[in-house]
Design an enzyme around this catalytic site. Structure first.
Site, mmCIF file in Angstrom:
data_model
loop_
_atom_site.group_PDB
_atom_site.id
_atom_site.type_symbol
_atom_site.label_atom_id
_atom_site.label_comp_id
_atom_site.label_asym_id
_atom_site.label_seq_id
_atom_site.Cartn_x
_atom_site.Cartn_y
_atom_site.Cartn_z
ATOM 1 N N ASP A 186 121.268 2.866 38.689
ATOM 2 C CA ASP A 186 122.054 1.871 39.076
ATOM 3 C C ASP A 186 122.522 0.966 38.213
ATOM 4 O OD1 ASP A 186 122.689 -0.111 41.267
ATOM 5 O OD2 ASP A 186 120.270 -0.612 41.329
ATOM 6 N N ASP A 219 128.600 1.855 42.068
ATOM 7 C CA ASP A 219 127.895 1.546 40.929
ATOM 8 C C ASP A 219 126.442 2.230 41.117
ATOM 9 O OD1 ASP A 219 126.784 -0.171 43.010
ATOM 10 O OD2 ASP A 219 126.389 -1.677 41.594
ATOM 11 N N GLU A 220 126.272 3.055 41.887
ATOM 12 C CA GLU A 220 124.872 3.886 41.874
ATOM 13 C C GLU A 220 124.723 5.351 42.416
ATOM 14 O OE1 GLU A 220 121.480 2.443 44.940
ATOM 15 O OE2 GLU A 220 123.146 1.213 45.501
#
Lengths: 380, 391
Positions: B8, B103-104
């Site tokens: 993350d 973003d993860e």
């Protein structure tokens, strides 16, 4: 207004009339059916302003004439739930209620003001005049068709339309009348049907009939071998009448594309096969995917379908093909649609084209039914 | 035993801004919109978090707490570029990468350990490369399943590195609040607290029958999660399923004319993205949220797939009208296209309508102009008038 009628006959008439009552409308009175007596006959009328119907109810004894509008579906449901036999109906002038009585039961329905019912189209009146004086029929009639032939023609063309599309030429069927022939042309942009019917008459006309109206027409007139349907064109409305029923629909004002241009005349290969064998093979193929690949090689037609999720299918059919091998992709349901509406024991001819060109399907030994279909680009 | 990594990024959008604009470094950066607009915070830097700002907070509130913050509207295209670079790095270590957002992502590295060493080493390698190549930081959790890995990555942000070893699952979860369990929102949390359950450890001590009695099916699931059991596989990203845009209006409005303008501009964005990716779609979905936060989504299927805003807009507007939009003031509008296919496969039409061909040529030209001179180089008159405010 007061009359006597038979439950069975009235029910049969109402069954037809309620078909045109709109499901959603901003004009509540259109939920009603207009009951009207004329020349000792009872007529039942319904309309959604686009289509409409007039049904003459058989076996009616008019005691006093009159005109009334009552809730159509309710009336139909009531008659449906009455026992077979004689019904006495009438308008009570004092409180404007419509009474429906049998020996034991009494219904009293509220009515709509009959004078507020939309004015009937001009053509209905013309047809009434024609009916009363049979000799004038030929003057107004465009053409006459056996109900069975009409029903088949509708079945063979209507599947290739897109009834909900906003483009008028996809949501209606072109009627072309010339040289003693009625031609129905239908397309959903990916395929095209041309169906020819021989008709009596000298007229030359061309107009677009909404798909929904056409479906209603076929359902209302059925495919009784005995019946004949008379078609009339009056004030840009199409009327169809048979026995005691008159159905009318508005026509679509729009241009139909120049369809002759998309019908190819040259092909890369022709196969002939038995309608039922290829239909059952394609039906099996459709269980795997809606795309199908036809591979032609000498004496063999291979039918192949593949779906990344499900798996694959392959079947070989014998066919009299001798030219070089090639492959072509189709939406399998498009092929099945055509085959399903052909008599089971016929032979079909596939005129196939390579590349992204149209193919033409026909029934062997008949020139009155043509199906033009575009391929599907496949990446396998 | 599987080895799952959950990675993350730390304050992703804000960190990208700080990297691209060195003058923002060390300052509270708040991405989401300008301070007095109606949107919400989408990401904020750790400096901003110190002031109590967090994502999903209304921008006005963020401004109240942090008036000296750097408020930025956000550059989605830039973030997507960085995200693509990030995913590319991740895929070098295993094909089993499941992005959860830009973003993860989850990585199943069970099979990669023989190539790159233990999961811990792979995670170190990835974090180091992200720092070196993207100049960004990430937190990771390493565990035998997705649930534990995700909980672990969240535990020591930023730059967290938490490993849950097999056999330690229960002990690891026990001290954590029940709200960390997957599927426990405020409502279930309140329910659980009423049963006297505060931590996951409390839940571990109850019997599955008891939980099932109080919570039904959910109770059983929670019990499994509380024991650290989760066998959902890491499924690599499918192809794009839909492309859409939505917007929260600056004021709720029932002005039909204005709403139509917004719908058109959304349709245009969606169509442009479809064309850029060489896709066409058949299913048009419309989303309307009214002033009371009542949300409807309606969809319709076209007979022919499209990548044209004209068709998307007409279809979406017809759906909106069927649902009497503007009866109540509208807060949010969204349009998306799904049922996607590559524009060069599929059914070939029999009629090439001149109108369709004109549209195709028109959009080819407009797209070329935009590619060369920017998105604002050419626009519709209709949308210009809208931006001008009064007509």
């Amino acid at each position: 207004m007061k009359l006597l009628c038979s439950q069975e006959e009235l029910l049969r008439s109402l069954q037809l009339a309620v078909r045109v009552i709109p499901t959603k409308t901003t004009m509540p009175i259109l939920n009603g059916l207009l009951l009207e007596t004329r020349n000792d006959q009872l007529f039942c009328l319904g309309s959604d302003l686009e289509i409409g119907i007039e049904v003459q109810v058989p076996e009616v004894t008019i005691i006093t004439p009159g005109r009334v509008v009552v809730a159509g579906r309710t009336l139909y449901d009531i008659i449906r739930h009455l026992p077979a036999g004689r019904i006495e109906m009438g308008l009570d002038q004092d409180n404007n209620t419509f009474k429906i009585n049998t020996a034991q039961t009494k219904f009293e329905l509220n009515t709509f003001p009959a004078e507020e019912y939309p004015v009937l189209p001009e053509g209905i009146r013309t047809i009434r005049l024609v009916r009363e004086d049979k000799t004038k029929v030929s003057e107004h009639t465009l053409f006459t068709l056996p109900a069975a032939a009409f029903s088949t023609a509708v079945k063979q063309s209507i599947y290739a339309t897109a009834p909900n599309d906003s483009r008028p030429f996809l949501s209606s069927v072109l009627w072309e009348l010339k040289e003693g022939k009625l031609r129905l042309v239908a397309t959903d942009i990916n395929r095209l049907v041309i169906k020819d019917l021989p008709v009596m008459g000298e007229f030359e006309e061309e107009f677009l009939v909404p798909v929904k109206s056409l479906k209603e027409m076929a359902a209302i007139f059925g495919d009784d071998q005995e019946d004949e349907i008379h078609f009339l064109l009056l004030n840009r409305q199409l009327y169809a009448t048979s026995r005691g029923v008159v159905f009318y629909t508005r026509l679509i004002n729009a241009q139909f594309p120049r369809y002759e241009q998309v019908i190819p005349v040259e092909f890369d290969g022709q196969i002939q096969c038995d309608r039922t064998s290829i239909l059952t093979a394609l039906t099996r193929s459709s269980l795997v995917d809606s795309a199908v690949k036809l591979s032609l090689s000498p004496d063999c037609l291979n039918i192949y379908a593949m779906s990344p999720d499900l798996g694959q299918f392959s079947e070989d059919l014998n066919c009299s093909y001798q030219d070089e091998s090639f492959e072509i992709g189709f939406n399998v349901f498009y092929l099945m649609d055509f085959l399903k509406v052909i008599e089971p024991d016929r032979q079909v001819i596939f005129n196939l084209s390579k590349g992204m060109k149209a193919s033409v399907l026909k029934v062997e030994g008949s020139e009155d039914y043509t199906y033009v279909i575009m391929p599907l680009r496949l990446n396998y | 035993m599987r080895r799952i990594i959950h990675l993350d990024m730390d304050a992703f959008f804000a960190a990208i801004e700080q990297r691209d604009h060195p003058e923002y470094k060390g300052k509270p950066v708040i991405v989401g919109g300008l301070p007095n607009t109606r949107g919400v915070v989408s990401t904020c830097s750790y400096e901003a978090r110190a002031f109590g700002v967090h994502s999903a907070m209304p921008l006005r509130e963020a401004f109240r707490r942090c008036p000296h913050g750097v408020f930025l509207p956000g550059r989605m295209r830039r973030y997507q570029e960085v995200s693509a670079a990030l995913m590319k790095i991740l895929r070098e270590y295993t094909p089993l990468v499941e992005p959860l957002s830009c973003d993860e992502a989850f990585l199943d590295v069970t099979g990669s350990e023989r190539l790159f060493g233990p999961a811990e080493e792979i995670a170190r390698l990835i974090v180091t490369r992200i720092e070196a190549e993207l100049e960004l930081t990430a937190s990771v959790g390493i565990a035998p399943n997705k649930f534990l890995a995700k909980v672990a990555s969240d535990l020591q942000k930023p730059k967290g590195f938490v490993v849950v070893k097999p056999g330690e699952e229960r002990a690891f979860l026990a001290p954590l609040p029940i709200s960390k369990l997957w599927g426990v929102g405020p409502k279930t949390a309140a329910n659980l607290r009423q049963l006297g359950l505060q931590t996951i450890g409390d839940l571990q001590k109850r019997s599955v029958e008891e939980l099932r009695r109080h919570l039904g099916e959910t109770g059983e699931q929670l019990y499994r999660l509380a024991l650290g059991i989760d066998d959902r596989p890491v499924t690599p990203e499918d192809e794009v399923k839909s492309i859409g845009h939505e917007i929260t209006l600056s004021t709720d409005t029932d002005n039909r004319d204005f709403l139509e303008g917004v719908l058109l501009s959304l349709s245009e964005k969606v169509a442009r993205r479809l064309r850029r990716q060489g896709l066409i779609g058949r299913v048009i979905t419309l989303k309307i949220r009214d002033t009371d936060f009542h949300t409807i989504t309606r969809r319709t299927t076209l007979s022919q797939a499209t990548a044209f805003e004209e068709v998307i807009y007409q279809t979406a507007r017809a759906l909106a009208e069927e649902n009497q939009w503007g009866k109540k003031p509208v807060r949010l509008l969204g349009v998306s296209v799904s049922g996607l296919q590559k524009s060069e496969t599929g059914q070939v039409p029999l009629f090439n309508e001149p109108a369709q061909q004109d549209l195709r040529r028109l959009h080819q030209t407009i797209d070329q102009i935009k590619d060369r001179f920017g998105e604002k180089a050419i626009t519709r008159g209709r949308l210009l008038i809208k931006k001008g405010g009064d007509k």
